[in-house]
Design an enzyme around this catalytic site. Structure first.
Site, PDB file in Angstrom:
ATOM      1  N   HIS A   1       0.950  -1.313   0.111  1.00  0.00           N
ATOM      2  CA  HIS A   1      -0.082  -0.069   0.029  1.00  0.00           C
ATOM      3  C   HIS A   1       0.640   1.265  -0.094  1.00  0.00           C
ATOM      4  O   HIS A   1       1.910   1.013   0.091  1.00  0.00           O
ATOM      5  CB  HIS A   1      -1.108   0.126   1.028  1.00  0.00           C
ATOM      6  CG  HIS A   1      -0.261   0.302   2.626  1.00  0.00           C
ATOM      7  ND1 HIS A   1      -1.137   0.626   3.620  1.00  0.00           N
ATOM      8  CD2 HIS A   1       0.816   0.509   2.956  1.00  0.00           C
ATOM      9  CE1 HIS A   1      -0.510   0.858   4.635  1.00  0.00           C
ATOM     10  NE2 HIS A   1       1.047   0.643   4.236  1.00  0.00           N
TER      11      HIS A   1
ATOM     12  N   CYS B   1       5.239   5.598   5.118  1.00  0.00           N
ATOM     13  CA  CYS B   1       3.998   5.051   4.423  1.00  0.00           C
ATOM     14  C   CYS B   1       3.533   5.587   3.170  1.00  0.00           C
ATOM     15  O   CYS B   1       2.684   5.222   2.552  1.00  0.00           O
ATOM     16  CB  CYS B   1       2.884   4.643   5.347  1.00  0.00           C
ATOM     17  SG  CYS B   1       3.057   3.150   6.319  1.00  0.00           S
TER      18      CYS B   1
ATOM     19  N   HIS C   1       5.085  -0.148  -0.367  1.00  0.00           N
ATOM     20  CA  HIS C   1       5.797  -1.073   0.484  1.00  0.00           C
ATOM     21  C   HIS C   1       4.781  -2.278   0.904  1.00  0.00           C
ATOM     22  O   HIS C   1       3.496  -1.879   0.856  1.00  0.00           O
ATOM     23  CB  HIS C   1       6.478  -0.249   1.589  1.00  0.00           C
ATOM     24  CG  HIS C   1       5.283   0.251   2.494  1.00  0.00           C
ATOM     25  ND1 HIS C   1       4.742   1.581   2.291  1.00  0.00           N
ATOM     26  CD2 HIS C   1       4.547   0.063   3.692  1.00  0.00           C
ATOM     27  CE1 HIS C   1       3.885   1.978   3.116  1.00  0.00           C
ATOM     28  NE2 HIS C   1       3.875   0.827   4.239  1.00  0.00           N
TER      29      HIS C   1
ATOM     30  N   HIS D   1       3.195  -5.016   3.653  1.00  0.00           N
ATOM     31  CA  HIS D   1       2.782  -5.572   5.287  1.00  0.00           C
ATOM     32  C   HIS D   1       2.312  -7.008   5.110  1.00  0.00           C
ATOM     33  O   HIS D   1       1.644  -7.406   4.225  1.00  0.00           O
ATOM     34  CB  HIS D   1       1.747  -4.668   5.932  1.00  0.00           C
ATOM     35  CG  HIS D   1       2.271  -3.463   6.000  1.00  0.00           C
ATOM     36  ND1 HIS D   1       2.981  -3.003   7.063  1.00  0.00           N
ATOM     37  CD2 HIS D   1       1.895  -2.067   5.593  1.00  0.00           C
ATOM     38  CE1 HIS D   1       3.278  -1.661   7.280  1.00  0.00           C
ATOM     39  NE2 HIS D   1       2.749  -1.135   6.246  1.00  0.00           N
TER      40      HIS D   1
ATOM     41  N   ASP E   1      -4.900 -10.826  -0.714  1.00  0.00           N
ATOM     42  CA  ASP E   1      -3.659 -11.488  -0.706  1.00  0.00           C
ATOM     43  C   ASP E   1      -2.854 -11.170  -1.823  1.00  0.00           C
ATOM     44  O   ASP E   1      -3.109 -11.200  -3.042  1.00  0.00           O
ATOM     45  CB  ASP E   1      -3.748 -12.912  -0.495  1.00  0.00           C
ATOM     46  CG  ASP E   1      -2.519 -13.424  -0.010  1.00  0.00           C
ATOM     47  OD1 ASP E   1      -1.730 -12.783   0.762  1.00  0.00           O
ATOM     48  OD2 ASP E   1      -2.121 -14.507  -0.261  1.00  0.00           O
ATOM     49  N   HIS E   2      -1.406 -10.589  -1.460  1.00  0.00           N
ATOM     50  CA  HIS E   2      -0.554 -10.385  -2.826  1.00  0.00           C
ATOM     51  C   HIS E   2      -1.090  -9.361  -3.827  1.00  0.00           C
ATOM     52  O   HIS E   2      -0.861  -9.562  -4.936  1.00  0.00           O
ATOM     53  CB  HIS E   2      -0.022 -11.536  -3.351  1.00  0.00           C
ATOM     54  CG  HIS E   2       0.813 -12.634  -2.596  1.00  0.00           C
ATOM     55  ND1 HIS E   2       0.332 -13.270  -1.623  1.00  0.00           N
ATOM     56  CD2 HIS E   2       2.000 -12.863  -2.878  1.00  0.00           C
ATOM     57  CE1 HIS E   2       1.327 -13.819  -0.894  1.00  0.00           C
ATOM     58  NE2 HIS E   2       2.172 -13.726  -1.843  1.00  0.00           N
TER      59      HIS E   2
ATOM     60  N   GLU F   1      -1.290  -4.760  11.460  1.00  0.00           N
ATOM     61  CA  GLU F   1      -0.342  -4.342  10.528  1.00  0.00           C
ATOM     62  C   GLU F   1       1.095  -4.797  11.097  1.00  0.00           C
ATOM     63  O   GLU F   1       1.656  -5.088   9.934  1.00  0.00           O
ATOM     64  CB  GLU F   1      -0.549  -2.837  10.205  1.00  0.00           C
ATOM     65  CG  GLU F   1       0.234  -2.253   9.040  1.00  0.00           C
ATOM     66  CD  GLU F   1      -0.057  -0.930   8.718  1.00  0.00           C
ATOM     67  OE1 GLU F   1      -0.882  -0.519   7.873  1.00  0.00           O
ATOM     68  OE2 GLU F   1       0.688   0.009   9.392  1.00  0.00           O
TER      69      GLU F   1
HETATM   70 NI    NI Z   1       2.555   1.022   5.709  1.00  0.00          NI
END
Ligand code: NI
Length: 144
Positions: free
Chosen positions: A23, A42, A48, A50, A88-89, A133
């Site tokens: 995100h 972020c 990047h 998580h 996911d992914h 997170e």
């Molecule tokens: Ni983040």
């Protein structure tokens, strides 16, 4: 005679799940400086990832015929179909409808997940969603 009551009783069941997603946090209405000041790392323009951990809690009365609140296999498949398959992914900003115009903070992701699951559960059941997170940063909706 046993002193254990017959019931009925209310209880919570929990199911954990996991997804990886990328995100970027930014508000398109703001300039770069304000985005960087607000969202820090972020806000990285190249995104990047998580490792999100999800905890779903379903609370309700045990069905005396089954001894269960909700079938855990069904709950596992619901989370897989509604959450994991969707996120996911994925790059949350680019790949998902839900975050095209919604900032993918933990707060917003948790809120979205609750609304994806809620319509599938019996109205008599309470639903709480907790989203990690990182192991130290997590949110819960609705607020307890
Ligand atoms: Ni983040």
């Amino acid at each position: 005679m046993s002193k254990i009551p017959e019931g009925p009783f209310r209880i919570s069941v929990f199911r954990r799940a996991h997804f990886n997603a990328a995100h970027r946090l930014y508000n398109p209405a703001w300039d770069e400086a304000r985005n960087e000041a607000t969202f820090g790392l972020c806000n990285n323009p190249n995104y990047h990832g998580h490792n999100y951990e999800l905890e779903v809690r379903v609370t309700g009365e045990v069905n005396p015929e089954t001894g269960m609140v909700v079938d855990m296999k069904w709950l596992k498949e619901l989370i897989r179909d509604q959450v994991e398959a969707r996120f996911d992914h994925k790059n949350l900003n680019l790949d998902t409808e839900e975050f095209r115009h919604r900032i993918p903070t933990s707060e917003n992701i948790c809120f979205v997940i609750w609304h994806l699951l809620r319509p599938h559960l019996d109205p008599s059941l309470d639903l709480h969603v907790r989203l990690y997170e990182t192991p130290r940063n997590y949110v819960e909706y609705p607020a307890p």
